[in-house]
Each structure stands twice: as structure tokens, then as C-alpha cells.
Scaffold this motif. Sequence first.
Motif, PDB file in Angstrom:
ATOM      1  N   GLY A  30     -41.327  -2.621   6.099  1.00  0.00           N
ATOM      2  CA  GLY A  30     -40.665  -1.406   6.569  1.00  0.00           C
ATOM      3  C   GLY A  30     -40.948  -0.180   5.732  1.00  0.00           C
ATOM      4  O   GLY A  30     -40.555   0.929   6.098  1.00  0.00           O
ATOM      5  N   LEU A 192     -27.585  -4.087  13.393  1.00  0.00           N
ATOM      6  CA  LEU A 192     -28.852  -3.446  13.757  1.00  0.00           C
ATOM      7  C   LEU A 192     -29.751  -4.367  14.566  1.00  0.00           C
ATOM      8  O   LEU A 192     -30.437  -3.924  15.494  1.00  0.00           O
ATOM      9  CB  LEU A 192     -29.598  -3.006  12.496  1.00  0.00           C
ATOM     10  CG  LEU A 192     -29.241  -1.664  11.885  1.00  0.00           C
ATOM     11  CD1 LEU A 192     -30.093  -1.435  10.648  1.00  0.00           C
ATOM     12  CD2 LEU A 192     -29.441  -0.533  12.891  1.00  0.00           C
ATOM     13  N   ILE A 193     -29.763  -5.655  14.207  1.00  0.00           N
ATOM     14  CA  ILE A 193     -30.738  -6.540  14.840  1.00  0.00           C
ATOM     15  C   ILE A 193     -30.095  -7.612  15.713  1.00  0.00           C
ATOM     16  O   ILE A 193     -30.803  -8.398  16.342  1.00  0.00           O
ATOM     17  CB  ILE A 193     -31.651  -7.197  13.792  1.00  0.00           C
ATOM     18  CG1 ILE A 193     -30.851  -8.123  12.856  1.00  0.00           C
ATOM     19  CG2 ILE A 193     -32.407  -6.146  12.986  1.00  0.00           C
ATOM     20  CD1 ILE A 193     -31.744  -8.969  11.964  1.00  0.00           C
ATOM     21  N   TYR A 210     -36.717  -9.300  17.820  1.00  0.00           N
ATOM     22  CA  TYR A 210     -36.770  -9.315  16.360  1.00  0.00           C
ATOM     23  C   TYR A 210     -37.017 -10.707  15.795  1.00  0.00           C
ATOM     24  O   TYR A 210     -36.970 -10.903  14.579  1.00  0.00           O
ATOM     25  CB  TYR A 210     -35.478  -8.730  15.784  1.00  0.00           C
ATOM     26  CG  TYR A 210     -35.247  -7.304  16.216  1.00  0.00           C
ATOM     27  CD1 TYR A 210     -36.283  -6.370  16.148  1.00  0.00           C
ATOM     28  CD2 TYR A 210     -34.016  -6.886  16.714  1.00  0.00           C
ATOM     29  CE1 TYR A 210     -36.090  -5.066  16.565  1.00  0.00           C
ATOM     30  CE2 TYR A 210     -33.811  -5.585  17.123  1.00  0.00           C
ATOM     31  CZ  TYR A 210     -34.856  -4.679  17.050  1.00  0.00           C
ATOM     32  OH  TYR A 210     -34.666  -3.380  17.460  1.00  0.00           O
ATOM     33  N   ALA A 224     -40.898  -5.797  13.226  1.00  0.00           N
ATOM     34  CA  ALA A 224     -40.205  -4.764  14.004  1.00  0.00           C
ATOM     35  C   ALA A 224     -38.795  -4.540  13.477  1.00  0.00           C
ATOM     36  O   ALA A 224     -38.309  -3.397  13.424  1.00  0.00           O
ATOM     37  CB  ALA A 224     -40.166  -5.161  15.478  1.00  0.00           C
ATOM     38  N   ALA A 225     -38.125  -5.619  13.077  1.00  0.00           N
ATOM     39  CA  ALA A 225     -36.782  -5.493  12.500  1.00  0.00           C
ATOM     40  C   ALA A 225     -36.839  -4.742  11.179  1.00  0.00           C
ATOM     41  O   ALA A 225     -35.970  -3.908  10.880  1.00  0.00           O
ATOM     42  CB  ALA A 225     -36.161  -6.869  12.309  1.00  0.00           C
ATOM     43  N   LEU A 228     -37.446  -1.051  11.879  1.00  0.00           N
ATOM     44  CA  LEU A 228     -36.213  -0.434  12.369  1.00  0.00           C
ATOM     45  C   LEU A 228     -35.246  -0.151  11.223  1.00  0.00           C
ATOM     46  O   LEU A 228     -34.639   0.927  11.139  1.00  0.00           O
ATOM     47  CB  LEU A 228     -35.543  -1.363  13.377  1.00  0.00           C
ATOM     48  CG  LEU A 228     -34.112  -1.002  13.803  1.00  0.00           C
ATOM     49  CD1 LEU A 228     -34.121   0.228  14.706  1.00  0.00           C
ATOM     50  CD2 LEU A 228     -33.451  -2.184  14.513  1.00  0.00           C
ATOM     51  N   THR A 229     -35.110  -1.114  10.326  1.00  0.00           N
ATOM     52  CA  THR A 229     -34.071  -1.054   9.309  1.00  0.00           C
ATOM     53  C   THR A 229     -34.412  -0.138   8.138  1.00  0.00           C
ATOM     54  O   THR A 229     -33.538   0.571   7.615  1.00  0.00           O
ATOM     55  CB  THR A 229     -33.792  -2.474   8.773  1.00  0.00           C
ATOM     56  OG1 THR A 229     -33.454  -3.331   9.864  1.00  0.00           O
ATOM     57  CG2 THR A 229     -32.664  -2.481   7.766  1.00  0.00           C
TER      58      THR A 229
END
Length: 249
Positions: A30, A192-193, A210, A224-225, A228-229
Motif C-alpha cells: 500500500g 474497511l475490508i 479483498y 487491493a485491501a 485501499l487502507t
Amino acid sequence: MVPTFSMAGSPADRVMFIHHSTGQNIIEEGALRGFITDLNAQNGTNIEFWDHSQNVYGITNGDGVRLYRNYDIPDDNTDPDGLNKLWTTENSARDSLMANFDTIAFKPCYYPTSYIVSEAGLLHYKQMYLEMMEFFDQHPEKTFIIISPPALHNYRNSLKIAARARHFSEWLGCDEFLSGHPNVKYFDYFDLIAEPDEDYDLFNMFAFEYERDHDGSDWHPNEAASILTAPLLADFIYNVTAGSTTSAV
């Protein structure tokens, strides 16, 4: 003896993030550290983001350099019982963290934390965090960021187990737990996930998009998680740390 390393600035300018594999993915996949660097550039600040992975990997400093030294987290355990031992007992890791950082974030592992098979287990987790809070209350000069565990993969999970995991994560962020503790902050990674649709068979487990492997061979949230985070967590950690720094001046 408290281990020391070459550190610029003061503990108020540094944040430590204690984690294991999922946290490492948020940092690397991320690009969490890069987001904090960008926030520093935008705001003319110098918040240093440090992290501590498993003891075998240890500490990465504010420049993103792994030091190959560690604070010897007790039993190398970041499950709720391990975090409880870290904060509620006398140990060299706690001494080091308290000496070197004014803001400390920590996240329990997804398993077994989100695999809560009974109401007794849920109550036990709550009690461990209440005991940690007693220590945090003794140190109002420090800021502690509680990060909820991620939701769990659907493999060998169930709706009841996932519901308890949801309840625990929501409890960590509720007024009942946090009210009256201004130096304790909460980031809800779980929500979030997690799958939000209660009519879907993955409800409260992490969402299909995710899953790193849909067959359950790898229970970690996927890239992807992490993508996003990372910016959301970076923004949260930065604002908490920068706010604590401002308050300390």
C-alpha cells in the motif's frame, strides 16, 4: 537496558507501528510510508514513521531502512494476549517503546483475533484491552493508536464467528471503551475490508474482492485491501502524531 538507536528529532516527531504480516503488506503493497512522506512535504513537517514487524525482522526506521534489530516483543506475540503482556507487564520492549516514541500504533493479527468461537472468548478479549487501557491511562503524555484486526477470510469461518469479530472491532471504537481516555485513538481497519451486505454469505468476513486466495490457501487480505487502507491509515496516523506534537509544544 533500553535499546537505543540513532534518532533525529524528539520522540514527539516519531510514531511506531507494531504489526506482523498484514501490517507489513499495508506498508509495502500500500506504500503507507510514502503517503506519510507526502503529508510531511505538503505540511512542512517531519513526522518519522517507524515500524516493528516480527522480532526476526525487527525495526524499520523513519527512512525506511531495516535495522535488523528488535525490541524483543514478548513471545513475538501481537495477538490480544501478547499485546496485553507487552503493555501490562514490565518488559524491555515496553521500556524501549515508551522511551523512544510519543505515538505508538499497534494492530493484532487477524488470526486468531478475528476467530472468536465463543461469547467467553469475546469477553476475554475485552478484558485484555481494558487492562491495557489502565496502563495507557497512567501515561497521558503518550498517544496510543488501537487498530482493529482485519476481518477474517471465509475459509473455516462462520457467520457467528464473523459477527463476534465485528462486535469486538466495534467495541474497540465505542464510547463505552474510549470515553475518558483522550490519549487513546482508534482506527477501524476491520470495517474497511469486511463484507457489509448482511444478505451475503460473506457478511462480516472480508469481502471477496479483498481475498488474496479464494480457496483459503492464504488468509491475508490482498494487495487491493492494502492499497485501499494505506492512505487512510497514513492520514490517520499523521494527523494523530502531528496533533500530539502540536499539543506538546
